[in-house]
Design a protein around this motif. Structure first.
Motif, PDB file in Angstrom:
ATOM      1  N   SER A  25      41.013  37.505  17.886  1.00 15.16           N
ATOM      2  CA  SER A  25      41.779  37.195  18.451  1.00 15.16           C
ATOM      3  C   SER A  25      40.694  38.666  19.927  1.00 15.16           C
ATOM      4  O   SER A  25      40.595  38.053  21.371  1.00 15.16           O
ATOM      5  N   ARG A  26      40.383  39.336  19.960  1.00 16.60           N
ATOM      6  CA  ARG A  26      39.838  40.630  20.392  1.00 16.60           C
ATOM      7  C   ARG A  26      37.862  39.455  21.331  1.00 16.60           C
ATOM      8  O   ARG A  26      37.728  39.657  22.397  1.00 16.60           O
ATOM      9  N   ASP A  27      37.630  38.997  20.256  1.00 17.70           N
ATOM     10  CA  ASP A  27      36.540  38.493  20.775  1.00 17.70           C
ATOM     11  C   ASP A  27      37.387  37.009  21.338  1.00 17.70           C
ATOM     12  O   ASP A  27      36.052  36.844  21.656  1.00 17.70           O
ATOM     13  N   GLU A  28      37.704  35.981  21.447  1.00 13.24           N
ATOM     14  CA  GLU A  28      38.562  34.863  21.989  1.00 13.24           C
ATOM     15  C   GLU A  28      38.770  35.689  23.197  1.00 13.24           C
ATOM     16  O   GLU A  28      38.133  35.391  24.872  1.00 13.24           O
ATOM     17  N   ILE A  29      39.162  37.004  23.643  1.00 14.33           N
ATOM     18  CA  ILE A  29      39.200  37.350  25.343  1.00 14.33           C
ATOM     19  C   ILE A  29      38.521  37.871  25.566  1.00 14.33           C
ATOM     20  O   ILE A  29      37.916  37.702  27.055  1.00 14.33           O
ATOM     21  N   GLU A  30      37.307  38.673  24.936  1.00 10.97           N
ATOM     22  CA  GLU A  30      36.434  38.960  25.354  1.00 10.97           C
ATOM     23  C   GLU A  30      35.567  38.065  25.735  1.00 10.97           C
ATOM     24  O   GLU A  30      34.475  37.993  26.402  1.00 10.97           O
ATOM     25  N   SER A  31      34.943  36.828  24.955  1.00  7.78           N
ATOM     26  CA  SER A  31      34.535  35.490  24.990  1.00  7.78           C
ATOM     27  C   SER A  31      34.424  35.164  26.672  1.00  7.78           C
ATOM     28  O   SER A  31      33.449  34.029  26.941  1.00  7.78           O
ATOM     29  N   GLY A  32      35.256  35.585  27.773  1.00 11.94           N
ATOM     30  CA  GLY A  32      35.205  34.510  28.206  1.00 11.94           C
ATOM     31  C   GLY A  32      36.240  33.476  28.468  1.00 11.94           C
ATOM     32  O   GLY A  32      36.671  32.941  29.292  1.00 11.94           O
ATOM     33  N   ARG A  33      36.796  32.807  27.545  1.00  5.63           N
ATOM     34  CA  ARG A  33      37.071  31.642  27.739  1.00  5.63           C
ATOM     35  C   ARG A  33      38.550  32.431  27.750  1.00  5.63           C
ATOM     36  O   ARG A  33      39.498  32.997  27.587  1.00  5.63           O
TER      37      ARG A  33
END
Length: 342
Positions: A158-166
């Motif tokens: 979830s953290r990676d998705e939030i930080e991805s810019g999407r």
């Protein structure tokens, strides 16, 4: 200042002016501890803004005495009557003059290096929103043995998705990141203020922190810091009435997928519409972060799910399946099937 994603901050580059923004109400029991933890930061703030919402327990006097003795520039806004959280927070945000605003509850405790982490994060010009993890403690400050991100199921994925810019639907739900752990660039206020009326009442679409987080994520980059830099107090008298105590008895095994019932879809559509309207009114839709375009696509998808019927439902489901909208914004073929046969 700059920092590696998971390393210690180090001093490089231009400094930022940091404003700590706190709202208070009947906070005399805890506010001294919180202010002391702010005054003891190894990278002190440039200013403190405190907006008190009509306390009768001497909270403003406590704040005034502590900041005066410490020599910290402080603006203390008082109220002759209770304004409510939204209006009180609105005036506090407007009073801040820093490049970066760090939100503070009245009843927590900050680790001594929190603001050093904040300054390092915002040395990166693309970062508009930063948030850290937190230790959960009870009303007496005793460790509850859990971290905030465990309680809200903010997993590494979830953290990676939030930080991805999407565009992230968890942030659109408004309850993933909490103001007690957040900082954001002052430029976000150009779209966030005035705080909308829809943040008021038991049926609010967002609280102020969720509103700011969602907007900041659409117009810029989110940075998440795994360090527990706040001791986040959980007790029955919390001003937002958003204690995580019930979640502490649950086993957090992964991120919780968005609900897909009619009520949840309606709430999400209203939140997305509120965000899209604000960005358009602010004149940012044409030149903002690519997330603005995706917000518009999500808005169209939710509108289509709510409005189609008959043959139009089949055409919509087919089109939204082929272009990946069901997979990206719902539960894939399960949601497509539900729309076809409801």
């Amino acid at each position: 200042m700059a920092r590696s994603r998971h390393g210690n901050p180090k001093v490089v580059g231009a400094a930022v002016k940091i404003s700590v923004v706190m709202t208070t109400f009947q906070g005399a029991r805890y506010v001294t501890q919180q202010l002391t933890s702010i005054l003891d930061q190894d990278r002190p703030p440039e200013e403190l803004i405190v907006a008190d919402d009509g306390s009768t327990d001497g909270t403003p006097d406590i704040v005034r005495d502590l900041t005066r003795s410490a020599g910290l520039p402080a603006t203390i806004l008082e109220a002759s009557r209770n304004l409510g959280l939204r209006r009180n927070m609105d005036r506090a945000l407007r009073a801040a003059t820093g490049d970066v605003l760090v939100l503070s509850d009245q009843d927590d405790l900050w680790r001594h290096d929190k603001l050093r982490h904040v300054a390092a994060a915002f040395a990166r010009p693309e970062v508009t929103l930063w948030a850290s993890n937190a230790e959960l403690v009870d009303g007496d400050g005793e460790d509850l043995g859990r971290h905030l991100w465990d309680a809200v199921r903010l997993t590494p994925a979830s953290r990676d998705e939030i930080e991805s810019g999407r565009l992230n639907r968890r942030l659109l739900a408004g309850q993933t990141l909490t103001g007690a752990t957040m900082a954001f660039r002052a430029s976000v206020l150009s779209v966030a203020l005035p705080l909308p009326d829809a943040l008021d009442g038991p049926d609010h679409l967002f609280l102020h922190d969720g509103w700011i987080a969602a907007l900041a994520s659409v117009v810029g980059q989110v940075m998440l810091d795994p360090e527990p830099l706040v001791r986040y107090r959980q007790h029955a008298a919390q001003v937002t009435q958003m204690s995580l105590m019930p979640a502490l008895g649950e086993q957090a095994t992964g991120s919780t997928p968005p609900h897909d019932g009619a009520r949840e879809r309606d709430l999400e559509r209203r939140r997305v519409g509120l965000l899209a309207d604000r960005l358009t009114v602010a004149g940012r839709a044409q030149d903002a972060h690519p997330g603005v375009d995706e917000l518009a696509r999500l808005d169209r998808f939710l509108a289509g799910r709510a409005g189609v019927s008959g043959v139009g439902r089949l055409a919509f489901a087919a089109r939204a399946t082929l272009d990946g909208s069901y997979r990206r914004y719902a539960r894939g073929v399960l949601s497509a099937g539900k729309d076809l046969f409801r």
